[in-house]
Design a protein around this motif. Structure first.
Motif, PDB file in Angstrom:
ATOM      1  N   GLY A  24      -3.167   1.342  14.666  1.00  0.00           N
ATOM      2  CA  GLY A  24      -4.591   1.620  14.816  1.00  0.00           C
ATOM      3  C   GLY A  24      -5.185   2.387  13.654  1.00  0.00           C
ATOM      4  N   LYS A  25      -4.364   2.762  12.688  1.00  0.00           N
ATOM      5  CA  LYS A  25      -4.836   3.500  11.506  1.00  0.00           C
ATOM      6  C   LYS A  25      -4.847   2.574  10.293  1.00  0.00           C
ATOM      7  CE  LYS A  25      -4.431   7.796  13.315  1.00  0.00           C
ATOM      8  NZ  LYS A  25      -5.304   8.909  13.170  1.00  0.00           N
ATOM      9  N   VAL A  26      -5.729   2.854   9.349  1.00  0.00           N
ATOM     10  CA  VAL A  26      -5.675   2.232   8.031  1.00  0.00           C
ATOM     11  C   VAL A  26      -4.731   3.112   7.217  1.00  0.00           C
ATOM     12  CG1 VAL A  26      -6.992   1.742   5.929  1.00  0.00           C
ATOM     13  CG2 VAL A  26      -7.990   1.250   8.184  1.00  0.00           C
ATOM     14  N   VAL A  27      -3.770   2.493   6.533  1.00  0.00           N
ATOM     15  CA  VAL A  27      -2.727   3.254   5.848  1.00  0.00           C
ATOM     16  C   VAL A  27      -2.689   2.874   4.367  1.00  0.00           C
ATOM     17  CG1 VAL A  27      -0.249   3.757   5.767  1.00  0.00           C
ATOM     18  CG2 VAL A  27      -1.362   3.377   7.977  1.00  0.00           C
ATOM     19  N   LEU A  28      -2.576   3.892   3.520  1.00  0.00           N
ATOM     20  CA  LEU A  28      -2.353   3.690   2.095  1.00  0.00           C
ATOM     21  C   LEU A  28      -0.959   4.228   1.793  1.00  0.00           C
ATOM     22  CD1 LEU A  28      -3.669   2.687  -0.542  1.00  0.00           C
ATOM     23  CD2 LEU A  28      -4.447   5.040  -0.926  1.00  0.00           C
ATOM     24  N   ILE A  29      -0.047   3.338   1.398  1.00  0.00           N
ATOM     25  CA  ILE A  29       1.339   3.715   1.094  1.00  0.00           C
ATOM     26  C   ILE A  29       1.491   3.770  -0.422  1.00  0.00           C
ATOM     27  CG2 ILE A  29       3.753   2.963   1.211  1.00  0.00           C
ATOM     28  CD1 ILE A  29       3.117   1.772   3.955  1.00  0.00           C
ATOM     29  N   VAL A  30       2.086   4.865  -0.913  1.00  0.00           N
ATOM     30  CA  VAL A  30       2.205   5.096  -2.355  1.00  0.00           C
ATOM     31  C   VAL A  30       3.596   5.609  -2.681  1.00  0.00           C
ATOM     32  CG1 VAL A  30       1.178   6.310  -4.324  1.00  0.00           C
ATOM     33  CG2 VAL A  30      -0.206   5.889  -2.288  1.00  0.00           C
ATOM     34  N   ASN A  31       4.228   5.033  -3.733  1.00  0.00           N
ATOM     35  CA  ASN A  31       5.480   5.635  -4.222  1.00  0.00           C
ATOM     36  C   ASN A  31       5.092   6.697  -5.251  1.00  0.00           C
ATOM     37  OD1 ASN A  31       4.902   3.226  -5.958  1.00  0.00           O
ATOM     38  ND2 ASN A  31       6.686   3.916  -7.087  1.00  0.00           N
ATOM     39  N   THR A  32       5.601   7.894  -5.072  1.00  0.00           N
ATOM     40  CA  THR A  32       5.137   9.054  -5.840  1.00  0.00           C
ATOM     41  C   THR A  32       6.241   9.673  -6.682  1.00  0.00           C
ATOM     42  OG1 THR A  32       5.634  10.595  -4.040  1.00  0.00           O
ATOM     43  CG2 THR A  32       3.420   9.609  -4.046  1.00  0.00           C
ATOM     44  N   ALA A  33       5.833  10.525  -7.623  1.00  0.00           N
ATOM     45  CA  ALA A  33       6.762  11.312  -8.441  1.00  0.00           C
ATOM     46  C   ALA A  33       6.002  12.494  -9.028  1.00  0.00           C
ATOM     47  CB  ALA A  33       7.359  10.457  -9.556  1.00  0.00           C
ATOM     48  N   THR A  34       6.517  13.683  -8.812  1.00  0.00           N
ATOM     49  CA  THR A  34       5.806  14.894  -9.236  1.00  0.00           C
ATOM     50  C   THR A  34       5.767  15.082 -10.741  1.00  0.00           C
ATOM     51  OG1 THR A  34       7.838  16.167  -8.914  1.00  0.00           O
ATOM     52  CG2 THR A  34       6.243  16.174  -7.101  1.00  0.00           C
ATOM     53  N   GLU A  53      -9.661  10.921   6.816  1.00  0.00           N
ATOM     54  CA  GLU A  53      -8.662  11.100   7.871  1.00  0.00           C
ATOM     55  C   GLU A  53      -9.292  11.037   9.261  1.00  0.00           C
ATOM     56  OE1 GLU A  53      -5.160  14.126   9.420  1.00  0.00           O
ATOM     57  OE2 GLU A  53      -6.741  14.914   8.133  1.00  0.00           O
ATOM     58  N   ALA A  54     -10.424  11.676   9.432  1.00  0.00           N
ATOM     59  CA  ALA A  54     -11.088  11.688  10.739  1.00  0.00           C
ATOM     60  C   ALA A  54     -11.540  10.290  11.157  1.00  0.00           C
ATOM     61  CB  ALA A  54     -12.279  12.646  10.714  1.00  0.00           C
ATOM     62  N   ASP A  55     -11.718   9.393  10.172  1.00  0.00           N
ATOM     63  CA  ASP A  55     -12.133   8.019  10.457  1.00  0.00           C
ATOM     64  C   ASP A  55     -10.939   7.086  10.695  1.00  0.00           C
ATOM     65  OD1 ASP A  55     -14.826   8.741  10.058  1.00  0.00           O
ATOM     66  OD2 ASP A  55     -14.646   8.372   7.906  1.00  0.00           O
ATOM     67  N   ASN A 132      -3.896  -2.654   6.952  1.00  0.00           N
ATOM     68  CA  ASN A 132      -4.963  -2.608   7.961  1.00  0.00           C
ATOM     69  C   ASN A 132      -4.474  -1.961   9.256  1.00  0.00           C
ATOM     70  OD1 ASN A 132      -3.613  -4.600   9.465  1.00  0.00           O
ATOM     71  ND2 ASN A 132      -5.021  -6.240   8.880  1.00  0.00           N
ATOM     72  N   ARG A 133      -5.378  -1.838  10.216  1.00  0.00           N
ATOM     73  CA  ARG A 133      -5.068  -1.152  11.478  1.00  0.00           C
ATOM     74  C   ARG A 133      -3.962  -1.843  12.289  1.00  0.00           C
ATOM     75  NH1 ARG A 133      -9.007   2.792  12.714  1.00  0.00           N
ATOM     76  NH2 ARG A 133     -10.932   2.600  11.523  1.00  0.00           N
ATOM     77  N   ASP A 153     -12.504  -0.566  -0.604  1.00  0.00           N
ATOM     78  CA  ASP A 153     -11.628  -1.368   0.249  1.00  0.00           C
ATOM     79  C   ASP A 153     -11.221  -0.590   1.498  1.00  0.00           C
ATOM     80  OD1 ASP A 153     -11.794  -3.389  -1.648  1.00  0.00           O
ATOM     81  OD2 ASP A 153      -9.834  -2.950  -2.538  1.00  0.00           O
ATOM     82  N   ILE A 154     -10.957   0.696   1.344  1.00  0.00           N
ATOM     83  CA  ILE A 154     -10.602   1.546   2.488  1.00  0.00           C
ATOM     84  C   ILE A 154     -11.771   1.608   3.460  1.00  0.00           C
ATOM     85  CG2 ILE A 154     -10.173   3.950   3.174  1.00  0.00           C
ATOM     86  CD1 ILE A 154      -8.503   4.219   0.561  1.00  0.00           C
ATOM     87  N   ASN A 155     -12.953   1.852   2.942  1.00  0.00           N
ATOM     88  CA  ASN A 155     -14.166   1.911   3.772  1.00  0.00           C
ATOM     89  C   ASN A 155     -14.345   0.631   4.578  1.00  0.00           C
ATOM     90  OD1 ASN A 155     -16.197   3.731   4.389  1.00  0.00           O
ATOM     91  ND2 ASN A 155     -16.700   3.989   2.233  1.00  0.00           N
ATOM     92  N   HIS A 156     -14.158  -0.506   3.908  1.00  0.00           N
ATOM     93  CA  HIS A 156     -14.316  -1.799   4.565  1.00  0.00           C
ATOM     94  C   HIS A 156     -13.351  -1.923   5.749  1.00  0.00           C
ATOM     95  CE1 HIS A 156     -15.063  -6.058   5.092  1.00  0.00           C
ATOM     96  NE2 HIS A 156     -13.745  -6.261   5.048  1.00  0.00           N
ATOM     97  N   LEU A 157     -12.087  -1.543   5.546  1.00  0.00           N
ATOM     98  CA  LEU A 157     -11.097  -1.637   6.633  1.00  0.00           C
ATOM     99  C   LEU A 157     -11.388  -0.640   7.756  1.00  0.00           C
ATOM    100  CD1 LEU A 157      -7.698  -2.143   4.774  1.00  0.00           C
ATOM    101  CD2 LEU A 157      -9.013  -3.822   6.073  1.00  0.00           C
ATOM    102  N   LEU A 158     -11.862   0.527   7.397  1.00  0.00           N
ATOM    103  CA  LEU A 158     -12.177   1.535   8.427  1.00  0.00           C
ATOM    104  C   LEU A 158     -13.334   1.081   9.306  1.00  0.00           C
ATOM    105  CD1 LEU A 158     -11.780   4.832   6.384  1.00  0.00           C
ATOM    106  CD2 LEU A 158     -10.316   4.055   8.273  1.00  0.00           C
ATOM    107  N   GLN A 159     -14.249   0.310   8.742  1.00  0.00           N
ATOM    108  CA  GLN A 159     -15.430  -0.133   9.495  1.00  0.00           C
ATOM    109  C   GLN A 159     -15.206  -1.439  10.236  1.00  0.00           C
ATOM    110  OE1 GLN A 159     -18.763  -0.008   6.809  1.00  0.00           O
ATOM    111  NE2 GLN A 159     -18.445   2.144   6.361  1.00  0.00           N
ATOM    112  N   SER A 160     -14.057  -2.106   9.992  1.00  0.00           N
ATOM    113  CA  SER A 160     -13.835  -3.398  10.685  1.00  0.00           C
ATOM    114  C   SER A 160     -12.964  -3.229  11.903  1.00  0.00           C
ATOM    115  CB  SER A 160     -13.222  -4.405   9.727  1.00  0.00           C
ATOM    116  OG  SER A 160     -12.014  -3.937   9.189  1.00  0.00           O
TER     117      SER A 160
END
Length: 160
Positions: A24-34, A53-55, A132-133, A153-160
């Motif tokens: 039910g959440k829109v998720v952004l997955i990222v591989n990271t390195a400090t 986050e609240a959306d 997507n959700r 793109d995030i906004n679009h998915l949050l609103q659909s």
């Protein structure tokens, strides 16, 4: 059909978490390195997380040390460094491999669903996947793509 919700990951302390938690959440997955030259993206990722986050947006960071040893820190040290240096509060998980024979199953799935420009392999730190959700991979973004440029793109998915 397999979605990200079928996978289990580990917290930096080794606790197993099902990604079903993010249904039910829109998720952004990222591989990271400090220690990566793109580490300034942590602040942009955090800004997106703070704003949406609240959306229903979740940003999930998966540290990897596969690119020129740019994540040399142990898991708990990496989390502290991200909090102190970049203000990160979004979830960071246990260090994983995103390429090669020991690729984490989640990343095998992500790469199969959205291949890169020349191959399916992850080219560098901060490759991003938008989900997507329903847990389906929608788009893959290059390491150089600023998280700010993903906002539409995030906004679009949050609103659909």
């Amino acid at each position: 059909m397999t979605t990200i919700h079928h996978f289990t990951v580990q917290t930096p302390h080794g606790e197993k978490i099902s990604l079903e938690k993010y249904k039910g959440k829109v998720v952004l997955i990222v591989n990271t390195a400090t220690k990566c030259g793109l580490a300034s993206q942590f602040k942009e990722l955090q800004a997106l997380y703070d704003h949406y986050e609240a959306d229903g947006l979740e940003v999930l960071g998966f540290p990897s040390n596969q690119f020129m040893n740019q994540e040399p820190l142990e898991d708990d040290q990496m989390v502290s460094a991200c909090e102190m240096n970049f203000g990160v509060t979004f979830p960071l998980f246990k260090k994983i491999n995103v390429n090669g024979p020991s690729t984490h199953p989640l990343y095998k799935h992500l790469k199969e669903k959205e291949k890169g420009v020349l191959s399916k392999e992850i080219k560098w730190n901060f490759t991003k996947f938008l989900i997507n959700r329903d847990g389906e991979v929608i788009k893959r973004y290059s390491p150089q793509t600023s998280p700010k440029k993903i906002e539409t793109d995030i906004n679009h998915l949050l609103q659909s």
